[in-house]
Enzyme design. Structure first.
Site, PDB file in Angstrom:
ATOM      1  N   LYS A  13       0.853  -1.196  -0.200  1.00 18.27           N
ATOM      2  CA  LYS A  13       0.192   0.233   0.220  1.00 18.27           C
ATOM      3  C   LYS A  13       0.784   1.432  -0.061  1.00 18.27           C
ATOM      4  O   LYS A  13       0.621   2.362  -0.836  1.00 18.27           O
ATOM      5  CB  LYS A  13      -0.861  -0.023   1.119  1.00 18.27           C
ATOM      6  CG  LYS A  13      -1.698  -1.103   1.197  1.00 18.27           C
ATOM      7  CD  LYS A  13      -2.749  -1.139   2.724  1.00 18.27           C
ATOM      8  CE  LYS A  13      -2.015  -0.971   3.899  1.00 18.27           C
ATOM      9  NZ  LYS A  13      -1.480  -2.261   4.482  1.00 18.27           N
ATOM     10  N   ARG A  87      -9.277   0.492   9.179  1.00 19.08           N
ATOM     11  CA  ARG A  87      -9.174  -0.769   9.397  1.00 19.08           C
ATOM     12  C   ARG A  87      -9.928  -1.473  10.273  1.00 19.08           C
ATOM     13  O   ARG A  87      -9.904  -2.909  10.314  1.00 19.08           O
ATOM     14  CB  ARG A  87      -7.648  -0.998  10.377  1.00 19.08           C
ATOM     15  CG  ARG A  87      -6.466  -0.786   9.547  1.00 19.08           C
ATOM     16  CD  ARG A  87      -5.349  -0.738  10.569  1.00 19.08           C
ATOM     17  NE  ARG A  87      -4.077  -1.314  10.149  1.00 19.08           N
ATOM     18  CZ  ARG A  87      -2.897  -0.693   9.694  1.00 19.08           C
ATOM     19  NH1 ARG A  87      -3.033   0.574   9.283  1.00 19.08           N
ATOM     20  NH2 ARG A  87      -1.844  -1.177   9.507  1.00 19.08           N
ATOM     21  N   ARG A 126      12.023  -5.416   4.941  1.00 18.62           N
ATOM     22  CA  ARG A 126      11.726  -3.982   4.846  1.00 18.62           C
ATOM     23  C   ARG A 126      12.538  -3.085   5.600  1.00 18.62           C
ATOM     24  O   ARG A 126      12.561  -3.266   6.873  1.00 18.62           O
ATOM     25  CB  ARG A 126      10.212  -3.719   4.976  1.00 18.62           C
ATOM     26  CG  ARG A 126       9.939  -2.492   4.654  1.00 18.62           C
ATOM     27  CD  ARG A 126       8.206  -2.128   4.507  1.00 18.62           C
ATOM     28  NE  ARG A 126       7.324  -2.367   5.891  1.00 18.62           N
ATOM     29  CZ  ARG A 126       6.237  -2.239   5.632  1.00 18.62           C
ATOM     30  NH1 ARG A 126       5.538  -1.916   4.757  1.00 18.62           N
ATOM     31  NH2 ARG A 126       5.741  -2.443   7.114  1.00 18.62           N
ATOM     32  N   ARG A 159      11.882  -0.803  11.006  1.00 16.61           N
ATOM     33  CA  ARG A 159      10.841  -0.667  11.899  1.00 16.61           C
ATOM     34  C   ARG A 159      10.716  -1.617  13.026  1.00 16.61           C
ATOM     35  O   ARG A 159      10.715  -2.673  12.637  1.00 16.61           O
ATOM     36  CB  ARG A 159       9.264  -0.532  11.003  1.00 16.61           C
ATOM     37  CG  ARG A 159       9.026   0.883  10.688  1.00 16.61           C
ATOM     38  CD  ARG A 159       7.844   0.646   9.682  1.00 16.61           C
ATOM     39  NE  ARG A 159       6.502  -0.019  10.210  1.00 16.61           N
ATOM     40  CZ  ARG A 159       5.356   0.083   9.723  1.00 16.61           C
ATOM     41  NH1 ARG A 159       5.415   0.520   8.590  1.00 16.61           N
ATOM     42  NH2 ARG A 159       4.381  -0.282  10.456  1.00 16.61           N
ATOM     43  N   ARG A 170       0.270  -8.420  14.064  1.00 12.52           N
ATOM     44  CA  ARG A 170      -0.523  -7.564  13.167  1.00 12.52           C
ATOM     45  C   ARG A 170      -1.385  -8.271  11.956  1.00 12.52           C
ATOM     46  O   ARG A 170      -2.384  -7.830  11.770  1.00 12.52           O
ATOM     47  CB  ARG A 170       0.853  -6.512  12.500  1.00 12.52           C
ATOM     48  CG  ARG A 170       1.518  -5.786  13.522  1.00 12.52           C
ATOM     49  CD  ARG A 170       2.836  -5.144  12.748  1.00 12.52           C
ATOM     50  NE  ARG A 170       2.570  -4.239  11.800  1.00 12.52           N
ATOM     51  CZ  ARG A 170       3.315  -3.926  10.723  1.00 12.52           C
ATOM     52  NH1 ARG A 170       4.584  -4.624  10.813  1.00 12.52           N
ATOM     53  NH2 ARG A 170       3.157  -3.256   9.832  1.00 12.52           N
TER      54      ARG A 170
HETATM   55  P1  AMP Z   1       1.080   0.756   9.261  1.00 13.37           P
HETATM   56  O1  AMP Z   1       2.230   1.677   9.035  1.00 13.37           O
HETATM   57  O2  AMP Z   1      -0.156   1.122   8.481  1.00 13.37           O
HETATM   58  O3  AMP Z   1       1.302  -0.827   9.296  1.00 13.37           O
HETATM   59  O4  AMP Z   1       0.446   0.873  10.768  1.00 13.37           O
HETATM   60  C1  AMP Z   1       1.385   0.663  11.829  1.00 13.37           C
HETATM   61  C2  AMP Z   1       0.584   0.603  13.244  1.00 13.37           C
HETATM   62  O5  AMP Z   1      -0.204   1.739  13.474  1.00 13.37           O
HETATM   63  C3  AMP Z   1      -0.579  -0.565  13.270  1.00 13.37           C
HETATM   64  O6  AMP Z   1       0.033  -2.028  13.388  1.00 13.37           O
HETATM   65  C4  AMP Z   1      -1.391  -0.038  14.255  1.00 13.37           C
HETATM   66  O7  AMP Z   1      -0.873  -0.399  15.592  1.00 13.37           O
HETATM   67  C5  AMP Z   1      -1.458   1.415  13.948  1.00 13.37           C
HETATM   68  N1  AMP Z   1      -2.268   1.818  12.861  1.00 13.37           N
HETATM   69  C6  AMP Z   1      -2.046   2.636  11.686  1.00 13.37           C
HETATM   70  N2  AMP Z   1      -3.413   2.960  11.325  1.00 13.37           N
HETATM   71  C7  AMP Z   1      -4.132   2.352  12.153  1.00 13.37           C
HETATM   72  C8  AMP Z   1      -5.783   2.355  12.082  1.00 13.37           C
HETATM   73  N3  AMP Z   1      -6.367   2.831  11.016  1.00 13.37           N
HETATM   74  N4  AMP Z   1      -6.426   1.796  13.196  1.00 13.37           N
HETATM   75  C9  AMP Z   1      -5.814   1.518  14.216  1.00 13.37           C
HETATM   76  N5  AMP Z   1      -4.343   1.390  14.424  1.00 13.37           N
HETATM   77  C10 AMP Z   1      -3.829   1.960  13.260  1.00 13.37           C
END
Ligand code: AMP
Length: 213
Positions: A13, A87, A126, A159, A170
């Site tokens: 994404k 999400r 990554r 990360r 996750r």
């Molecule tokens: P990402 O970078 O999109 O993989 O997000 C990293 C982390 O941020 C996720 O594992 C969640 O802990 C938090 N997070 C990001 N977006 C959301 C969302 N829309 N709802 C809840 N938690 C989020």
């Protein structure tokens, strides 16, 4: 135009969002990036989000919806790519009403379908630039210097939630919460499935074809 990129962590994404903002006039709302910036800046939001993120859990809906509301107010009238939001079904329903309040609509939802076995390989390898967000992979797209971004010279890091122990949680959260969100969008007729195991340029073409840019 408002589009959503929905898919498991590592499904591509972020990479596609970067392509689309570079080539077309989109702004990208990556809720994960926003939360990571808040953590780096030591804000109240960052402190609240950190413990959830470190465990691979979702940050509570009310916090996320508040962030998105502020973002949409600050970016009224712009074409947005929602990357990593919504999400949950509750987030999806809130987004519909927030867009409605702005007399705006959601145009398409792209579901990045991918084999889960590829995800672990993608996520553990990554690396990301903490400054400009460029995404690397130790095998398929390494930066010239392991710790320095080729694009902006910022720091390239692994990360903390891209470690295998957190990835498992996750992915479990994705199944539990985002699975029903995908079903919800299927029922609205907006969902388009994308084969995201392919090379980034081929994924790009699949999306481009649908939105006819
Ligand atoms: P990402 O970078 O999109 O993989 O997000 C990293 C982390 O941020 C996720 O594992 C969640 O802990 C938090 N997070 C990001 N977006 C959301 C969302 N829309 N709802 C809840 N938690 C989020």
């Amino acid at each position: 135009m408002n589009i959503i990129f929905i898919g498991a962590p590592g499904s591509g994404k972020g990479t596609q969002s970067r392509e689309f903002i570079e080539k077309y006039k989109f702004v990208q709302l990556s809720t994960g990036d926003l939360l990571r910036s808040a953590i780096a800046a030591g804000t109240v939001l960052g402190l609240e989000a950190k413990s959830f993120m470190d465990q691979g859990k979702l940050v509570p809906d009310d916090v996320m919806i508040g962030i998105v509301k502020d973002y949409l107010e600050a970016n009224k009238g712009k074409s947005v790519i929602f990357d990593g939001f919504p999400r949950t079904v509750e987030q999806a329903k809130s987004l519909a009403s927030m867009l409605n309040q702005q007399n705006s609509i959601l145009d398409k939802v792209f579901y990045f379908k991918i084999n889960p076995l590829i995800l672990i390989e993608r996520l553990t390898g990554r690396r990301v630039c903490t400054k400009c967000g460029e995404i690397y992979h130790v095998k398929t797209k390494p930066s010239k210097n392991e710790f320095v971004c080729d694009v902006c010279g910022g720091s390239v890091v692994h990360r903390s939630d891209d470690k295998e122990s957190v990835i498992v949680e996750r992915l479990a959260q994705f199944e539990k919460n985002t699975g029903p969100t995908i079903e919800y969008y299927k029922s609205t007729g907006l969902l388009v499935e994308i084969e995201s195991s392919l090379a980034p340029e081929l994924v790009f073409k699949q999306i481009q074809k649908v939105i006819a840019l």
